[in-house]
Design a protein around this motif. Structure first.
Motif, PDB file in Angstrom:
ATOM      1  N   ILE A 135     -11.342  -2.340   5.286  1.00  0.00           N
ATOM      2  CA  ILE A 135     -10.060  -2.748   5.191  1.00  0.00           C
ATOM      3  C   ILE A 135     -10.083  -4.330   4.903  1.00  0.00           C
ATOM      4  CG2 ILE A 135      -7.834  -3.253   6.370  1.00  0.00           C
ATOM      5  CD1 ILE A 135      -8.016  -0.505   5.159  1.00  0.00           C
ATOM      6  N   SER A 144      -2.435  -5.641   9.069  1.00  0.00           N
ATOM      7  CA  SER A 144      -2.561  -4.800   8.102  1.00  0.00           C
ATOM      8  C   SER A 144      -1.539  -3.964   7.709  1.00  0.00           C
ATOM      9  CB  SER A 144      -3.796  -4.008   7.768  1.00  0.00           C
ATOM     10  OG  SER A 144      -3.986  -3.436   6.865  1.00  0.00           O
ATOM     11  N   GLU A 174      -1.262  -1.528   5.454  1.00  0.00           N
ATOM     12  CA  GLU A 174      -1.806  -0.024   5.389  1.00  0.00           C
ATOM     13  C   GLU A 174      -2.076   0.507   6.739  1.00  0.00           C
ATOM     14  OE1 GLU A 174      -4.124  -0.184   1.289  1.00  0.00           O
ATOM     15  OE2 GLU A 174      -5.266  -0.650   2.905  1.00  0.00           O
ATOM     16  N   ARG A 176       0.890   1.194   8.734  1.00  0.00           N
ATOM     17  CA  ARG A 176       1.543   2.598   8.129  1.00  0.00           C
ATOM     18  C   ARG A 176       1.061   3.912   8.629  1.00  0.00           C
ATOM     19  NH1 ARG A 176       1.845   3.517   1.805  1.00  0.00           N
ATOM     20  NH2 ARG A 176       3.219   5.497   1.710  1.00  0.00           N
ATOM     21  N   LEU A 177      -0.476   3.497   8.598  1.00  0.00           N
ATOM     22  CA  LEU A 177      -1.027   4.905   9.142  1.00  0.00           C
ATOM     23  C   LEU A 177      -0.798   5.072  10.897  1.00  0.00           C
ATOM     24  CD1 LEU A 177      -3.407   7.055   9.426  1.00  0.00           C
ATOM     25  CD2 LEU A 177      -5.070   5.094   9.842  1.00  0.00           C
ATOM     26  N   LEU A 180       0.017  10.160   2.562  1.00  0.00           N
ATOM     27  CA  LEU A 180      -1.016   9.197   3.222  1.00  0.00           C
ATOM     28  C   LEU A 180      -2.149   9.904   3.348  1.00  0.00           C
ATOM     29  CD1 LEU A 180      -1.381   6.941   4.847  1.00  0.00           C
ATOM     30  CD2 LEU A 180      -0.524   8.067   7.152  1.00  0.00           C
ATOM     31  N   VAL A 206      -2.862   6.543  -0.946  1.00  0.00           N
ATOM     32  CA  VAL A 206      -1.886   5.528  -1.077  1.00  0.00           C
ATOM     33  C   VAL A 206      -2.819   4.374  -0.451  1.00  0.00           C
ATOM     34  CG1 VAL A 206       0.077   6.529  -1.270  1.00  0.00           C
ATOM     35  CG2 VAL A 206      -0.789   5.791   0.946  1.00  0.00           C
ATOM     36  N   LEU A 207      -4.078   4.385   0.243  1.00  0.00           N
ATOM     37  CA  LEU A 207      -4.648   3.504   0.742  1.00  0.00           C
ATOM     38  C   LEU A 207      -5.497   2.765  -0.201  1.00  0.00           C
ATOM     39  CD1 LEU A 207      -5.681   4.927   4.222  1.00  0.00           C
ATOM     40  CD2 LEU A 207      -3.786   3.445   3.460  1.00  0.00           C
ATOM     41  N   SER A 208      -5.745   1.476  -0.367  1.00  0.00           N
ATOM     42  CA  SER A 208      -6.647   0.677  -1.098  1.00  0.00           C
ATOM     43  C   SER A 208      -7.873   0.591  -0.764  1.00  0.00           C
ATOM     44  CB  SER A 208      -5.834  -0.908  -1.258  1.00  0.00           C
ATOM     45  OG  SER A 208      -6.017  -1.384  -0.347  1.00  0.00           O
TER      46      SER A 208
END
Length: 395
Positions: free
Chosen positions: A324, A338, A340, A343-344, A367, A381-383
């Protein structure tokens, strides 16, 4: 024999020299970004459209004689308890704390407080009666090293808001001087505070209005949390059954000591979720200071020995954030900074009390947060991929 200068002696210790350089550089950046006093002084009128976080705050810090910051980084004589309401501006960006440049702050643009009320122990117990939601769950957060009181309050408010966990928030703030050069003082202050955190945990668990307690600790706060749980287990025979989950984010813990702490909790211990990153720069420095012993939050899961140990560890989930790239520049606070990872955290670890098999949906986006095996990678959806190693099942 001539006396060498400190710098010539450091030249003989490249690892320590590197640590000093990192700390000095970080300290200079911190000095440039120093914050004014009085940022927690309540504003009279919150901004239209602002959201609020109503939290219980327990602290072992000394009271600020001037009253501007309420509590200092020094050690207090007793546990102090307050009810603090934080206003989060309508322009808030997930993962950020919109820090005011001056006091009083503009509540339309910056984090502010709307009330700070000191509570007696009996009033603190009653707080659970009026603030626990229908979920009947409590989140206790323990901040890390280098954290002034106002930073602990605003950061926890940001975490609660951004994860949208629907839990009663309780902050435990221990005496950190908020200086990168006071690592040893903070470490001793963490130990100084473990008994009071144990009191807070037991108070939450003993409330008839509470069904479940989740403890989240960051960095050096993980030491406070583990020692408090260990104290409870050694005195009571076990950790309270209501304490179901412990989340350790970038834990600044000696790996060998952590194994012993977990063993002392006994077989009926909570489920543990641990965020790690092999790229955590802050824990690299901590490792040098602590005699080159690996810190739990910096284990490298590309090494087979660590993966093997984790696969056999019952009741553990380890989440690797090494890939990340957003969040803080030290890769040490990504659990909060972060978007992301926040969100997790909100979608699975807190909201459901742990990652579960099957896809999660948050705001219509998939997710894909399954953790049913070893080395599961989150995508969708995670980069960047997040690897999860799940060792055994919940006790």
């Amino acid at each position: 024999m001539p006396t060498r200068s400190i710098w010539s002696r450091l030249a003989l210790m490249p690892a320590l020299r590197a640590a000093v350089l990192v700390i000095a550089t970080a300290a200079s950046l911190t000095a440039c970004a120093s914050r004014p006093e009085g940022l927690l002084v309540p504003v009279e009128v919150p901004a239209p459209g602002a959201t609020k976080v109503d939290m219980l705050v327990a602290t072992t810090r000394a009271k600020d004689a001037s009253g501007a910051d309420f509590f200092t980084g020094e050690r207090g004589d007793a546990l102090s308890i307050s009810n603090i309401v934080v206003s989060i501006p309508p322009v808030h960006v997930k993962g950020n704390v919109e820090w005011p440049p001056r006091a009083p702050a503009d509540p339309e643009r910056y984090f502010t407080t709307t009330s700070i009320d000191a509570l007696s122990p009996s009033a603190a117990r009653n707080w659970f009666n009026t603030h626990v939601s229908r979920s009947r769950r409590v989140l206790i957060f323990v901040h890390g090293f280098n954290t002034p009181f106002d930073a602990s309050v605003f950061r926890f408010a940001q975490i609660v808001n951004d994860t949208d966990a629907g839990m009663a928030p309780v902050l435990f703030s221990w005496p950190s001087r908020g200086s990168l050069l006071d690592y040893n003082y903070d470490r001793e202050s963490a130990t100084f505070s473990r008994g009071e955190l144990a009191q807070v945990i037991e108070a939450a668990a003993s409330s008839p209005k509470v069904d479940e307690v989740i403890i989240m600790a960051h960095s050096m706060g993980s030491w406070v949390a583990m020692e408090a749980l260990r104290d409870i287990a050694l005195h009571r025979g076990r950790v309270p059954a209501k304490v179901r989950d412990v989340i350790l984010a970038s834990p600044d813990l000696d790996l060998d000591v952590f194994r012993k702490q977990v063993a002392d909790l006994g077989p009926k211990r909570p489920h543990f979720t641990v965020f790690v990153s092999a790229n955590d720069r802050a824990l690299r420095v901590s490792r040098l200071i602590a005699g080159r012993v690996t810190r739990v939050g910096a284990v490298d899961l590309t090494q087979e020995s660590y993966r093997t140990q984790l696969k056999s560890a019952t009741g553990f989930t380890v989440i690797d954030l090494s890939k990340i790239e957003d969040g803080d520049n030290l890769n040490h606070s990504q659990f909060a900074t972060s978007p992301e990872v926040v969100r997790l955290l909100g979608a699975g670890l807190i909201d459901d009390g742990g990652l579960s098999a099957g896809d999660r949906h948050n705001g219509g986006d998939q997710l894909a947060a399954t953790a049913v095996g070893t080395g599961q990678v989150l995508g969708s959806v995670l980069s960047a991929p997040i690897m999860i190693i799940q060792g055994g099942t919940r006790n």
